[in-house]
Design a protein around this motif. Structure first.
Motif, short mmCIF file in Angstrom:
data_model
loop_
_atom_site.label_atom_id
_atom_site.label_comp_id
_atom_site.label_asym_id
_atom_site.label_seq_id
_atom_site.Cartn_x
_atom_site.Cartn_y
_atom_site.Cartn_z
N ASP A 280 13.45 15.42 5.72
CA ASP A 280 12.08 15.38 5.22
C ASP A 280 11.64 13.93 5.06
OD1 ASP A 280 12.03 18.14 5.00
OD2 ASP A 280 12.90 18.09 2.98
N THR A 281 10.35 13.71 5.26
CA THR A 281 9.80 12.37 5.09
C THR A 281 9.55 12.11 3.61
OG1 THR A 281 8.74 12.49 7.25
CG2 THR A 281 7.84 10.88 5.70
N LEU A 282 9.93 10.92 3.15
CA LEU A 282 9.68 10.53 1.76
C LEU A 282 8.72 9.35 1.76
CD1 LEU A 282 13.35 10.67 0.41
CD2 LEU A 282 11.62 12.46 0.30
N LEU B 116 1.93 10.71 10.05
CA LEU B 116 1.80 9.74 8.98
C LEU B 116 0.36 9.32 8.70
CD1 LEU B 116 4.93 7.46 9.46
CD2 LEU B 116 4.63 9.48 8.07
N ASN C 31 0.83 -1.22 0.00
CA ASN C 31 0.00 0.00 0.00
C ASN C 31 0.86 1.26 0.00
OD1 ASN C 31 -2.27 -1.64 0.32
ND2 ASN C 31 -1.96 -1.70 2.53
N ASN C 32 1.88 1.24 0.83
CA ASN C 32 2.73 2.42 0.89
C ASN C 32 4.06 2.11 1.56
OD1 ASN C 32 2.42 2.97 3.88
ND2 ASN C 32 0.28 3.08 3.25
N VAL C 33 5.01 2.95 1.27
CA VAL C 33 6.32 2.89 1.93
C VAL C 33 6.65 4.30 2.41
CG1 VAL C 33 8.79 2.40 1.66
CG2 VAL C 33 7.12 1.05 0.40
N VAL C 34 7.09 4.40 3.63
CA VAL C 34 7.44 5.71 4.18
C VAL C 34 8.85 5.62 4.76
CG1 VAL C 34 6.85 7.47 5.89
CG2 VAL C 34 5.02 6.20 4.76
N ILE C 35 9.71 6.55 4.38
CA ILE C 35 11.02 6.60 5.04
C ILE C 35 11.18 7.95 5.73
CG2 ILE C 35 12.10 4.88 3.55
CD1 ILE C 35 13.54 7.06 2.09
N ALA C 36 11.74 7.89 6.91
CA ALA C 36 11.79 9.11 7.73
C ALA C 36 13.07 9.14 8.54
CB ALA C 36 10.59 9.12 8.68
N GLY C 37 13.26 10.23 9.21
CA GLY C 37 14.42 10.40 10.07
C GLY C 37 14.20 11.64 10.90
#
Lengths: 108, 318
Positions: B275-277, B297, B265-271
């Motif tokens: 910025d969140t991608l 999110l 459904n989705n992929v989220v990468i953060a730190g």
């Protein structure tokens, strides 16, 4: 109580695993979730490799697949935490738990 | 005086406010606010608390009409309406916008969200905007509902037309009230409320990227179609673009090779300092977003899902 049980009790995860240089150091994934763990390991490793290539400093990744949520947290260049959670889990709470317990994970 | 209640729900822009307004004998209580998120793609105002109207069927019988906000982030109002104001409603009307890319996804979503509530009352699916998009047709709805295991009457309605909305109300009330002169109510409503096409004028003027950029916290967006084709993008940073394309390819590979898990459904990468991608998939298309790290999110996911419901295959928005 193990750190996995603690996270389960808080409703944060179903299973968790610590990878050191790609190898499983500790895991609460049961044998029946072996396939899920394998997919999560490969996918999250690929994501963090791609992040590294792009010289970005993202250290957290979440994949929502069907009703599952796979999360990966890069604790240091060699250590990756992998979790399987319900898809609607609050990922911010997982992050906070990891930040508060980083040393425990590294010692597992 | 006998009082009945009916709850109207459905996605943003499905016509809940319009439907209640078209049959109400009182000035409806609208709690609109200027839309600040993806709904600007379709209209300028959106319901944030609830709609309320009243319809007198005769001197002894009255129907209270409640409408939920469409957006899931106002879910607390759904709970309040189902457990307080409309806890004793006779039925629920789910308005389904036929111009949505996958109207059945909305049905699945709302049938699940209101699952407990619907155990004790009737559901009517009122399909709107079929004058703009006639497919899926009536038979397709019946077939899909059968497959979904949803027990419901399906009616195609124009939410602006009091006769059509009264027909929905009649479907629910006539089983328990046999002495209503529905023709008389219909004539009275046409005299008093009329049938105006001005109630709702859709604004199909923004591109997917514009709509995405109107979401607070979104800093860049990229729309990917079938075969990894970048349909449009305003992400200038080549390394971020490349990273998002890599992740999008990965989602295709996982969906294919690990089909036992279902689709990605989705992929989220953060730190903590970046910025969140994110990549959101919907059948044959993806929406990639670069957003502020402080945006939550769940909100981001819902906004992206809604954006994708009104995109690519929707000729009216092209």
């Amino acid at each position: 109580m193990t750190i996995w049980h603690e996270m389960q009790d808080k409703g944060l995860i179903l299973y968790g695993c610590v990878l050191q240089s790609g190898d499983v150091q500790a895991s609460s994934f049961p044998p029946e979730a072996k396939k899920q763990l394998s997919v999560a390991k490969q996918a999250l490793a690929y994501i963090f490799r791609s992040v590294e290539k792009s010289a970005k400093s993202h250290d957290e990744a979440h994949l929502e697949i069907g009703d599952c949520l796979f999360s990966g947290f890069q604790l240091d260049p060699n250590t990756l935490l992998i979790f399987l959670s319900e898809h609607d889990t609050n990922t911010l709470q997982i992050r906070q738990f990891i930040d508060q317990n980083k040393k425990r994970f590294l010692d597992v | 005086m006998k009082d009945y209640k009916i709850l109207f729900t459905g996605s943003v822009c499905s016509g809940k406010t319009t439907a209640i307004r078209s049959v109400s004998d009182i000035e409806t209580l609208d709690t609109d606010a200027q839309a600040s998120d993806v709904t600007v793609r379709r209209k300028k105002n959106t319901t944030i608390v609830m709609d309320y109207g009243v319809l007198d069927l005769n001197a002894e019988t009255r129907v209270h009409l409640y409408g939920t906000p469409g957006q899931e982030r106002f879910r607390f109002m759904w709970d309040m309406l189902t457990s307080e104001f409309a806890h004793d409603a006779i039925g629920m009307v789910l308005l389904v916008d036929n111009t949505r890319k996958d109207p059945f996804r909305d049905i699945r979503f709302y049938a699940k969200a209101f699952g407990d509530y619907l155990r004790k009352r009737r559901l009517i699916i009122a399909v709107t905007h079929s004058d703009v998009e006639s497919n899926p047709d009536y038979n397709r709805y019946l077939s899909e509902l059968k497959d979904l295991g949803v027990m419901s009457t399906v009616m195609f309605v124009d939410a602006r037309d009091p006769r059509a909305i009264l027909g929905v109300i009649e479907e629910l009330i006539s089983a328990v009230e046999r002495d209503i002169d529905w023709d008389q109510v219909r004539d009275r409503l046409l005299d008093t409320n009329g049938f105006s096409l001005d109630f709702y004028k859709p604004l199909y003027e923004e591109t997917l990227l514009d709509a995405a950029m109107n979401k607070r916290g979104v800093l860049g967006a990229m729309h990917i179609g079938e075969g990894q084709d970048v349909l449009c993008s305003n992400i200038d940073d080549a390394s971020i673009k490349s990273l998002l394309l890599n992740i999008n390819r990965l989602t295709d590979a996982i969906s294919e090779k690990a089909s036992f898990l279902g689709a990605v459904n989705n992929v989220v990468i953060a730190g903590p300092k970046v910025d969140t991608l994110s990549v959101f998939n919907d059948q044959n298309q993806s929406l990639c977003l670069k957003s502020d790290k402080d945006i939550s999110l769940p909100v981001l996911k819902q906004q992206a899902g809604d954006l994708l419901q009104w995109s690519i295959d929707n000729d009216y928005l092209a």
